[in-house]
Motif scaffolding. Sequence first.
Motif, PDB file in Angstrom:
ATOM      1  N   ARG A   1      27.917  42.242  48.296  1.00 23.60           N
ATOM      2  CA  ARG A   1      26.893  41.082  48.447  1.00 23.60           C
ATOM      3  C   ARG A   1      26.453  41.212  49.905  1.00 23.60           C
ATOM      4  N   ASP A   2      25.076  40.691  49.724  1.00 16.84           N
ATOM      5  CA  ASP A   2      24.530  40.657  51.337  1.00 16.84           C
ATOM      6  C   ASP A   2      25.065  39.231  52.064  1.00 16.84           C
ATOM      7  N   PHE A   3      26.145  38.760  51.482  1.00 16.60           N
ATOM      8  CA  PHE A   3      26.666  37.274  52.279  1.00 16.60           C
ATOM      9  C   PHE A   3      28.022  37.396  51.717  1.00 16.60           C
ATOM     10  N   PRO A   4      28.817  36.572  52.973  1.00 16.27           N
ATOM     11  CA  PRO A   4      30.192  36.877  52.345  1.00 16.27           C
ATOM     12  C   PRO A   4      30.448  36.193  51.117  1.00 16.27           C
ATOM     13  N   GLN A   5      31.527  36.702  50.187  1.00 16.32           N
ATOM     14  CA  GLN A   5      31.893  36.230  49.095  1.00 16.32           C
ATOM     15  C   GLN A   5      32.750  34.935  49.479  1.00 16.32           C
ATOM     16  N   GLN A   6      32.448  33.988  48.579  1.00 13.65           N
ATOM     17  CA  GLN A   6      33.046  33.020  48.693  1.00 13.65           C
ATOM     18  C   GLN A   6      34.601  32.955  48.509  1.00 13.65           C
ATOM     19  N   GLU A   7      35.582  32.205  49.319  1.00 15.87           N
ATOM     20  CA  GLU A   7      36.857  32.256  49.078  1.00 15.87           C
ATOM     21  C   GLU A   7      37.223  31.374  47.991  1.00 15.87           C
ATOM     22  N   TRP A   8      36.969  31.768  46.768  1.00 16.40           N
ATOM     23  CA  TRP A   8      37.317  30.908  45.792  1.00 16.40           C
ATOM     24  C   TRP A   8      38.651  31.397  44.933  1.00 16.40           C
ATOM     25  N   GLU A   9      39.170  30.528  44.545  1.00 14.54           N
ATOM     26  CA  GLU A   9      40.410  30.503  43.769  1.00 14.54           C
ATOM     27  C   GLU A   9      40.756  29.774  42.622  1.00 14.54           C
ATOM     28  N   ILE A  10      41.087  29.909  41.347  1.00 11.76           N
ATOM     29  CA  ILE A  10      41.609  28.933  40.431  1.00 11.76           C
ATOM     30  C   ILE A  10      42.877  29.240  40.059  1.00 11.76           C
ATOM     31  N   SER A  11      43.841  28.113  40.366  1.00 18.23           N
ATOM     32  CA  SER A  11      45.116  28.372  39.888  1.00 18.23           C
ATOM     33  C   SER A  11      45.720  27.257  38.717  1.00 18.23           C
ATOM     34  N   ILE A  12      46.405  28.000  37.716  1.00 17.28           N
ATOM     35  CA  ILE A  12      46.756  27.257  36.641  1.00 17.28           C
ATOM     36  C   ILE A  12      48.018  27.094  36.422  1.00 17.28           C
ATOM     37  N   PHE A  13      48.896  25.840  36.268  1.00 18.24           N
ATOM     38  CA  PHE A  13      50.184  25.530  36.400  1.00 18.24           C
ATOM     39  C   PHE A  13      50.588  24.903  34.936  1.00 18.24           C
ATOM     40  N   VAL A  14      51.745  25.494  34.657  1.00 18.02           N
ATOM     41  CA  VAL A  14      52.483  24.795  33.436  1.00 18.02           C
ATOM     42  C   VAL A  14      53.776  24.405  33.947  1.00 18.02           C
ATOM     43  N   ILE A  15      54.069  23.121  33.849  1.00 15.63           N
ATOM     44  CA  ILE A  15      55.440  22.627  34.258  1.00 15.63           C
ATOM     45  C   ILE A  15      56.171  21.974  33.171  1.00 15.63           C
ATOM     46  N   GLN A  16      57.411  22.468  33.030  1.00 12.39           N
ATOM     47  CA  GLN A  16      58.356  21.686  32.143  1.00 12.39           C
ATOM     48  C   GLN A  16      59.516  20.893  32.594  1.00 12.39           C
ATOM     49  N   ASP A  17      59.335  19.586  32.584  1.00 12.28           N
ATOM     50  CA  ASP A  17      60.220  18.608  33.145  1.00 12.28           C
ATOM     51  C   ASP A  17      60.651  17.756  32.171  1.00 12.28           C
ATOM     52  N   GLU A  18      61.932  17.998  31.761  1.00 11.86           N
ATOM     53  CA  GLU A  18      62.661  17.372  30.868  1.00 11.86           C
ATOM     54  C   GLU A  18      61.968  17.278  29.628  1.00 11.86           C
ATOM     55  N   TYR A  19      61.469  16.292  29.080  1.00  9.11           N
ATOM     56  CA  TYR A  19      60.773  16.067  27.663  1.00  9.11           C
ATOM     57  C   TYR A  19      59.232  15.988  27.841  1.00  9.11           C
TER      58      TYR A  19
ATOM     59  N   HIS B   1      43.762  23.847  39.464  1.00 14.98           N
ATOM     60  CA  HIS B   1      43.436  23.636  40.572  1.00 14.98           C
ATOM     61  C   HIS B   1      42.380  24.485  41.197  1.00 14.98           C
ATOM     62  N   SER B   2      41.305  24.334  42.008  1.00 16.89           N
ATOM     63  CA  SER B   2      40.455  25.354  42.489  1.00 16.89           C
ATOM     64  C   SER B   2      40.053  24.954  43.994  1.00 16.89           C
ATOM     65  N   ARG B   3      39.462  25.941  44.469  1.00 18.42           N
ATOM     66  CA  ARG B   3      39.151  25.913  45.930  1.00 18.42           C
ATOM     67  C   ARG B   3      37.938  26.789  46.202  1.00 18.42           C
ATOM     68  N   ASP B   4      37.174  26.463  47.269  1.00 17.46           N
ATOM     69  CA  ASP B   4      36.297  27.527  47.609  1.00 17.46           C
ATOM     70  C   ASP B   4      36.138  27.274  48.973  1.00 17.46           C
ATOM     71  N   SER B   5      35.280  28.423  49.750  1.00 13.33           N
ATOM     72  CA  SER B   5      34.911  27.958  51.217  1.00 13.33           C
ATOM     73  C   SER B   5      33.273  27.906  51.194  1.00 13.33           C
ATOM     74  N   LYS B   6      32.974  27.088  52.301  1.00  8.01           N
ATOM     75  CA  LYS B   6      31.316  26.770  52.244  1.00  8.01           C
ATOM     76  C   LYS B   6      31.051  28.136  53.284  1.00  8.01           C
ATOM     77  N   VAL B   7      29.683  28.483  52.687  1.00  8.28           N
ATOM     78  CA  VAL B   7      28.755  29.683  53.414  1.00  8.28           C
ATOM     79  C   VAL B   7      27.714  29.375  54.047  1.00  8.28           C
ATOM     80  N   ASP B   8      27.425  29.544  55.099  1.00  5.83           N
ATOM     81  CA  ASP B   8      26.354  29.279  56.125  1.00  5.83           C
ATOM     82  C   ASP B   8      25.170  30.179  55.555  1.00  5.83           C
ATOM     83  N   LEU B   9      24.031  29.264  54.713  1.00  2.00           N
ATOM     84  CA  LEU B   9      23.038  29.832  54.303  1.00  2.00           C
ATOM     85  C   LEU B   9      21.808  30.304  55.238  1.00  2.00           C
TER      86      LEU B   9
END
Length: 212
Positions: free
Chosen positions: A133-151, A158-166
Amino acid sequence: MSNSATLEAILRRKNKWWKEKFYFSKKCPSLADTLELYQYLKLSLLDVNKWNGHTAGVSVHAELTDRYGRHVGRIAQPGDRIKMYLPRMLAVLRPHDWFEVRRIEERLNGNAELFFIAIVPSTDPEADSPHVRDFPQQEWEISIFVIQDEYKVELQIHSRDSKVDLHGMNLKARIEYALDAFFIQRRYYKKQLAILLKALVREGSSNFTNLN
């Protein structure tokens, strides 16, 4: 360490522009049922090629490939790619997107088990010369959690990104950035994965008699 503290340690939130999370939980009548549902959700998330078979509500078609873009018929591994085919009404803008499976990990936290998979945007491994790309790719991530806790089984996205200067971008770069903003900043994929998770919980609950 609590489950929330473990999540914070994995996500490393400082200066990462994390967005709000999707949260869903299911209570089970016994520990055995909880463990069974946890295993079902974990394996279903890793079986990327079958995502579309779980629900008609997901409008993207996912295909698992190796790091070179070659289709593979197994569960996901770190370094694999996910090719997301967009629905016809959106494919006029871009036919598909590529993602890399950055992390797959499972942890024990006291009596709880925590599984997560993280994906990030990737260049096209099928191209002879990967698209830059002609601009820095956004630092984007999506994380999926499965948590088993007793019953209880919890599912979180969760998702995150970085801001890009236009400033100083040419027209082509601005268009590319606008397309990324449409699919990433407006959380299109996050919403699609939330639909998938809810469908997996319903399916898993109906498959196991004791969970109905």
